[in-house]
Scaffold this motif. Sequence first.
Motif, PDB file in Angstrom:
ATOM      1  N   GLU A 128       0.836  -1.206   0.000  1.00  0.00           N
ATOM      2  CA  GLU A 128       0.000   0.000   0.000  1.00  0.00           C
ATOM      3  C   GLU A 128       0.872   1.258   0.000  1.00  0.00           C
ATOM      4  O   GLU A 128       0.498   2.275  -0.537  1.00  0.00           O
ATOM      5  CB  GLU A 128      -0.892   0.031   1.257  1.00  0.00           C
ATOM      6  CG  GLU A 128      -2.037  -0.956   1.195  1.00  0.00           C
ATOM      7  CD  GLU A 128      -2.887  -0.932   2.460  1.00  0.00           C
ATOM      8  OE1 GLU A 128      -2.586  -0.181   3.409  1.00  0.00           O
ATOM      9  OE2 GLU A 128      -3.859  -1.704   2.493  1.00  0.00           O
ATOM     10  N   THR A 129       2.007   1.185   0.680  1.00  0.00           N
ATOM     11  CA  THR A 129       2.921   2.322   0.948  1.00  0.00           C
ATOM     12  C   THR A 129       2.290   3.306   1.957  1.00  0.00           C
ATOM     13  O   THR A 129       1.066   3.302   2.145  1.00  0.00           O
ATOM     14  CB  THR A 129       3.382   3.109  -0.303  1.00  0.00           C
ATOM     15  OG1 THR A 129       2.301   3.880  -0.823  1.00  0.00           O
ATOM     16  CG2 THR A 129       3.954   2.191  -1.354  1.00  0.00           C
ATOM     17  N   ASP A 130       3.138   4.101   2.586  1.00  0.00           N
ATOM     18  CA  ASP A 130       2.646   5.095   3.551  1.00  0.00           C
ATOM     19  C   ASP A 130       3.622   6.270   3.567  1.00  0.00           C
ATOM     20  O   ASP A 130       4.727   6.165   4.099  1.00  0.00           O
ATOM     21  CB  ASP A 130       2.543   4.491   4.958  1.00  0.00           C
ATOM     22  CG  ASP A 130       1.817   5.452   5.900  1.00  0.00           C
ATOM     23  OD1 ASP A 130       0.754   5.078   6.408  1.00  0.00           O
ATOM     24  OD2 ASP A 130       2.293   6.590   6.091  1.00  0.00           O
ATOM     25  N   TRP A 131       3.189   7.395   2.991  1.00  0.00           N
ATOM     26  CA  TRP A 131       4.079   8.544   2.771  1.00  0.00           C
ATOM     27  C   TRP A 131       3.823   9.675   3.760  1.00  0.00           C
ATOM     28  O   TRP A 131       4.165  10.835   3.483  1.00  0.00           O
ATOM     29  CB  TRP A 131       3.909   9.052   1.326  1.00  0.00           C
ATOM     30  CG  TRP A 131       4.183   7.987   0.323  1.00  0.00           C
ATOM     31  CD1 TRP A 131       3.262   7.272  -0.378  1.00  0.00           C
ATOM     32  CD2 TRP A 131       5.465   7.477  -0.074  1.00  0.00           C
ATOM     33  NE1 TRP A 131       3.905   6.346  -1.188  1.00  0.00           N
ATOM     34  CE2 TRP A 131       5.252   6.461  -1.021  1.00  0.00           C
ATOM     35  CE3 TRP A 131       6.793   7.792   0.293  1.00  0.00           C
ATOM     36  CZ2 TRP A 131       6.293   5.745  -1.615  1.00  0.00           C
ATOM     37  CZ3 TRP A 131       7.828   7.078  -0.303  1.00  0.00           C
ATOM     38  CH2 TRP A 131       7.576   6.072  -1.234  1.00  0.00           C
ATOM     39  N   LEU A 145      13.173  15.228   7.507  1.00  0.00           N
ATOM     40  CA  LEU A 145      12.803  13.815   7.659  1.00  0.00           C
ATOM     41  C   LEU A 145      13.477  13.197   8.880  1.00  0.00           C
ATOM     42  O   LEU A 145      12.873  12.385   9.588  1.00  0.00           O
ATOM     43  CB  LEU A 145      13.226  13.017   6.416  1.00  0.00           C
ATOM     44  CG  LEU A 145      12.492  13.305   5.102  1.00  0.00           C
ATOM     45  CD1 LEU A 145      13.119  12.496   3.969  1.00  0.00           C
ATOM     46  CD2 LEU A 145      10.998  13.006   5.210  1.00  0.00           C
ATOM     47  N   ALA A 146      14.745  13.548   9.112  1.00  0.00           N
ATOM     48  CA  ALA A 146      15.479  12.971  10.246  1.00  0.00           C
ATOM     49  C   ALA A 146      14.775  13.295  11.560  1.00  0.00           C
ATOM     50  O   ALA A 146      14.777  12.482  12.493  1.00  0.00           O
ATOM     51  CB  ALA A 146      16.914  13.497  10.269  1.00  0.00           C
ATOM     52  N   VAL A 147      14.153  14.471  11.622  1.00  0.00           N
ATOM     53  CA  VAL A 147      13.435  14.858  12.838  1.00  0.00           C
ATOM     54  C   VAL A 147      12.098  14.106  12.941  1.00  0.00           C
ATOM     55  O   VAL A 147      11.744  13.557  13.977  1.00  0.00           O
ATOM     56  CB  VAL A 147      13.187  16.388  12.854  1.00  0.00           C
ATOM     57  CG1 VAL A 147      12.301  16.782  14.018  1.00  0.00           C
ATOM     58  CG2 VAL A 147      14.526  17.134  12.908  1.00  0.00           C
ATOM     59  N   VAL A 148      11.376  14.049  11.824  1.00  0.00           N
ATOM     60  CA  VAL A 148      10.006  13.517  11.869  1.00  0.00           C
ATOM     61  C   VAL A 148       9.966  11.988  11.938  1.00  0.00           C
ATOM     62  O   VAL A 148       9.166  11.408  12.680  1.00  0.00           O
ATOM     63  CB  VAL A 148       9.213  13.982  10.609  1.00  0.00           C
ATOM     64  CG1 VAL A 148       7.836  13.320  10.554  1.00  0.00           C
ATOM     65  CG2 VAL A 148       9.096  15.497  10.565  1.00  0.00           C
ATOM     66  N   HIS A 149      10.853  11.326  11.171  1.00  0.00           N
ATOM     67  CA  HIS A 149      10.668   9.899  10.908  1.00  0.00           C
ATOM     68  C   HIS A 149      10.628   9.023  12.167  1.00  0.00           C
ATOM     69  O   HIS A 149       9.681   8.247  12.361  1.00  0.00           O
ATOM     70  CB  HIS A 149      11.752   9.422   9.920  1.00  0.00           C
ATOM     71  CG  HIS A 149      11.422   8.121   9.260  1.00  0.00           C
ATOM     72  ND1 HIS A 149      12.380   7.247   8.816  1.00  0.00           N
ATOM     73  CD2 HIS A 149      10.226   7.534   8.977  1.00  0.00           C
ATOM     74  CE1 HIS A 149      11.804   6.192   8.292  1.00  0.00           C
ATOM     75  NE2 HIS A 149      10.505   6.344   8.371  1.00  0.00           N
ATOM     76  N   GLY A 179       4.774  13.695   3.928  1.00  0.00           N
ATOM     77  CA  GLY A 179       3.746  14.738   3.938  1.00  0.00           C
ATOM     78  C   GLY A 179       3.957  15.743   5.069  1.00  0.00           C
ATOM     79  O   GLY A 179       3.786  16.954   4.889  1.00  0.00           O
ATOM     80  N   ILE A 180       4.378  15.220   6.244  1.00  0.00           N
ATOM     81  CA  ILE A 180       4.634  16.123   7.382  1.00  0.00           C
ATOM     82  C   ILE A 180       5.869  16.975   7.087  1.00  0.00           C
ATOM     83  O   ILE A 180       5.881  18.187   7.317  1.00  0.00           O
ATOM     84  CB  ILE A 180       4.821  15.302   8.681  1.00  0.00           C
ATOM     85  CG1 ILE A 180       3.531  14.556   9.027  1.00  0.00           C
ATOM     86  CG2 ILE A 180       5.257  16.219   9.836  1.00  0.00           C
ATOM     87  CD1 ILE A 180       3.686  13.538  10.156  1.00  0.00           C
ATOM     88  N   ALA A 198      -1.200  22.661   9.251  1.00  0.00           N
ATOM     89  CA  ALA A 198      -2.101  23.223   8.238  1.00  0.00           C
ATOM     90  C   ALA A 198      -1.440  23.244   6.859  1.00  0.00           C
ATOM     91  O   ALA A 198      -2.127  23.279   5.843  1.00  0.00           O
ATOM     92  CB  ALA A 198      -2.511  24.635   8.648  1.00  0.00           C
ATOM     93  N   HIS A 199      -0.117  23.214   6.828  1.00  0.00           N
ATOM     94  CA  HIS A 199       0.600  23.275   5.553  1.00  0.00           C
ATOM     95  C   HIS A 199       1.114  21.911   5.101  1.00  0.00           C
ATOM     96  O   HIS A 199       1.828  21.824   4.108  1.00  0.00           O
ATOM     97  CB  HIS A 199       1.769  24.264   5.661  1.00  0.00           C
ATOM     98  CG  HIS A 199       1.304  25.685   5.692  1.00  0.00           C
ATOM     99  ND1 HIS A 199       1.298  26.499   4.573  1.00  0.00           N
ATOM    100  CD2 HIS A 199       0.773  26.428   6.682  1.00  0.00           C
ATOM    101  CE1 HIS A 199       0.804  27.680   4.899  1.00  0.00           C
ATOM    102  NE2 HIS A 199       0.487  27.668   6.180  1.00  0.00           N
ATOM    103  N   HIS A 200       0.764  20.844   5.823  1.00  0.00           N
ATOM    104  CA  HIS A 200       1.323  19.541   5.430  1.00  0.00           C
ATOM    105  C   HIS A 200       0.745  19.092   4.084  1.00  0.00           C
ATOM    106  O   HIS A 200      -0.284  19.613   3.634  1.00  0.00           O
ATOM    107  CB  HIS A 200       1.093  18.499   6.529  1.00  0.00           C
ATOM    108  CG  HIS A 200      -0.190  17.742   6.402  1.00  0.00           C
ATOM    109  ND1 HIS A 200      -1.422  18.307   6.652  1.00  0.00           N
ATOM    110  CD2 HIS A 200      -0.437  16.470   6.016  1.00  0.00           C
ATOM    111  CE1 HIS A 200      -2.359  17.408   6.437  1.00  0.00           C
ATOM    112  NE2 HIS A 200      -1.788  16.288   6.046  1.00  0.00           N
TER     113      HIS A 200
END
Length: 387
Positions: free
Chosen positions: A265-268, A290-294, A272-273, A370-372
């Motif tokens: 399915e994948t999950d992106w 990405l390093a912060v969010v993942h 997006g964040i 709101a901007h994601h």
Amino acid sequence: MQDFIFHNPVKIYFGKGQASHVAEEAAACEGPVLLVYGGGSIKRNGAYDDVIRALAAAGKQVVELAGVTPNPRLDKVLEGVALAKEHGVGLILAVGGGSAIDCAKFVALGAGIGSDEDLWHDYIESGRPAPEGLIPLGVVLTTAATGSEMGDSAVVTNTAIARKMGYTSFPLMPRFSVLDPSYLTTLGRDQTNYGFVDMFCHVCEQYLSLPSDDNLSDELAEAIMRHILRSWRACLADPSDYTARSNAMWDSTMALNRIISRGKETDWVTHGIEHGISAVHPEVAHGAGLAVVHPHWMKYVYRATPEATGRFARFACTVWGVDPTGRTEAEMAAEGIERYSDFLARMGCPRTLAEIGVPADDAHLDELAAHHDAMGGSYQHVGTAEA
Ligand code: NZQ
Ligand code: ZN
């Protein structure tokens, strides 16, 4: 496995000196070549000279669109569309990383749509498929990161409304991509890290998704992730190591050329964040965000959704060497994510919003949310109430 269609027509020229093939590719196209590049790194790593030499050998007139920024902007794309139309270009050649490539992809799209159509509203925002017959696109790659060189996706920021959006449509596929690892040796430590975070994240976003059946894609993904970790250490240990850089370059292309998403399915959502962060803070590099969010996305999702826990436990054991003996799936998952997070810290990657200069107060987090970019996937139902 889920049903799928697979079609990837990108011709890859891999290895030292392969930019010479730009000559024959350009010669096969009518008209001038639009050269799309960034702030000048290609003039220091040899790519610019190699490309200009090849285009001269093909007797090609060259028009330049220089100054594409990291996190490329819609206004730069529109500048390129005007140039492409004015000069009747027959080939768009991106020389650089994901930003130059994505800008070039949108230039091709913008030059190929009707004069009464709007690139942002009618295509990027609406997701409407691109028309066939766009100006062909070639790539000379200088980062190991995005996979844009072998894919039909592109990402652009509309700074007027602070929105960074991904767009995917088959006609955006490059016709050919030159992957010469020697261009990577000028990448600094941070940019090298950001590329590795990006490619690792891409594999995770395919691998950690459902379904959890017996699936070749998952085993290929595990091999790619383990290999990325080896290439990562090797590139940081010796940035001039050609073998390490060549492995990194193919790792990143294999991480996102649709092979390992077959049947998944994948999950992106992590992407997006991150797009929300760099839309509001264009100075933040994609891989840094990405390093912060993942790892935080991981910690949240494996606990919040029971279907995910087993996938994260498998990730912990096969990629991070967690011993399953006497541990529950949740414990394995937690340990694997912890090892990933520690690894990022050891490599010198940022792990908090503060480290990338982004305030973490509630009002600002609401603004980022709101901007994601609404990129969905297996677990998008999780946490929407808290988003
Ligand atoms: O602008 P120049 O002077 O070229 O410098 C660049 C830029 O400052 C520099 N650089 C590139 N190659 C170099 C080098 N410096 C020294 N030596 C080299 N060999 O690195 C900086 C970053 O370049 P950029 O192209 O922005 O990096 P990257 O390849 O990481 O691309 C990031 C962009 O791609 C998008 C990201 O969101 C971001 O906008 N993505 C595109 C995807 C796609 N099309 O499928 C998927 C990805 O998930 C990603 O979202
Ligand atoms: Zn990415």
